[in-house]
Scaffold this motif. Sequence first.
Motif, mmCIF file in Angstrom:
data_model
loop_
_atom_site.group_PDB
_atom_site.id
_atom_site.type_symbol
_atom_site.label_atom_id
_atom_site.label_comp_id
_atom_site.label_asym_id
_atom_site.label_seq_id
_atom_site.Cartn_x
_atom_site.Cartn_y
_atom_site.Cartn_z
ATOM 1 N N THR A 84 -1.441 -15.276 -5.231
ATOM 2 C CA THR A 84 -0.933 -14.912 -6.554
ATOM 3 C C THR A 84 0.438 -15.536 -6.750
ATOM 4 N N ASP A 231 0.354 -0.971 -8.055
ATOM 5 C CA ASP A 231 -0.031 -1.873 -9.144
ATOM 6 C C ASP A 231 -0.045 -3.298 -8.590
ATOM 7 N N PRO A 232 -1.220 -3.890 -8.404
ATOM 8 C CA PRO A 232 -1.306 -5.221 -7.791
ATOM 9 C C PRO A 232 -0.767 -6.340 -8.675
ATOM 10 N N THR A 233 -0.416 -6.045 -9.933
ATOM 11 C CA THR A 233 0.137 -7.079 -10.810
ATOM 12 C C THR A 233 1.644 -7.220 -10.650
ATOM 13 N N PRO A 236 5.181 -7.390 -4.797
ATOM 14 C CA PRO A 236 5.342 -6.338 -3.784
ATOM 15 C C PRO A 236 6.707 -6.389 -3.116
ATOM 16 N N GLN A 249 3.973 -1.644 -3.994
ATOM 17 C CA GLN A 249 3.700 -2.636 -5.024
ATOM 18 C C GLN A 249 3.534 -1.899 -6.352
#
Length: 399
Positions: A84, A231-233, A236, A249
């Motif tokens: 990402t 929240d993986p968006t 982190p 995260q």
Amino acid sequence: MTNPIPSRVFCTLALAVFVAVWRPFSGAPESAHGSEADTLSVVDSLIYAAIADKAFPGAALAVGLSGEVTELKAYGSFTYRGRTPVTPESVFDMASLTKVICTTTVAMLLYEEGRLDLDAPVRYYVPEFAQNGKGKVTVRQLLTHTSGLRPYIFFHEIGITDRDVVLDSIMADVLVTTPGETSRYSDFSMITLAIVIERITGQDVASYAREYVFEPLGMHATGFRGTGTPDPTVVPTERDDYFRHRQLQGEVHDETAWILGGTAGHAGLFSSVSDVARFASMMTRGGVVEGVQFLQAETIHMFTTAVDTSSHTRALGWDTKSPDKPSAAGDYFGTRSYGHTGYTGTSMWIDPDKQLFVVLLTNRVFPTRKNSAHIEVRRAVTDRIYEELFGVPEWAPVE
């Protein structure tokens, strides 16, 4: 001071109209990012080398001149092995940049409205704060970190994980130095200031800042976040194996802010480099946004000017460049420069004489906080940017 609350509401509405079309960039973010017009690619190799050396896995950079964002760039990925990529819109944990972007800015607005008296005792707004000899501590002393309050307590290490118990502990705490005599950086000071703000406005600081700061300035990615749901968006921070026992995260890294529910005066804010650049543009323009006066230039000058250069570098909420020791602003920023840093690896510095700002966001605490390589990187980044734009100043230290 009079109480121009209606004018503040009008200003907020006017900014809301402008914000949909406001672009404080020399080009749109997409064109600034990696464009042929990029004049500061000299810093690219420096940041990529830092990533390779594991100073941080990802970074985002904004540079502005005269209120215009001239560079908006991103580097690396969310993690060292991740796929990402960081972009100018990626959201970072601001850590102590919360103190200036949120808490201090709201204090500036309330000061202008005549609702916050900087020289009033804190007990005037929060009576329970007067316990154990704190009755004479003023709001101004909270802002300059001269309140005499202790820097912090690791509440989670002594088994305190309840929000109300933390706040009651701060209200009942004793002074560790005489108020007004020594500047000692204190999370407790800014946590207390957020409580003052909540008592004045009748709103939690997150809601008030969203309505009167972030939305008017078009900082739509900026705000506080709850705890307990990753929240993986979001970029982190640390792999927490000591308190929360998971990868952090989208949840605030600071343990006390986490116990407080994710919203606090000292930490908890999340934002992107694009949004922070909007904020820095406003500050550089003397508080003006598309012809609307968001903050008075006089207020900005007062809050960002060192109050006692003989003993410390603190302004009101903000830090200023140290004249005699290494600064996060690097060597070349001028003596009137002001800014702040955050524990997670964030920084923002503004040189009002050059109308220059540099925002560098990183997640240097991934995967562990046992890493301080970012400190020299951010100093080198600001120096290289300044040198590219203005050359090396004559007064610069000789290596």
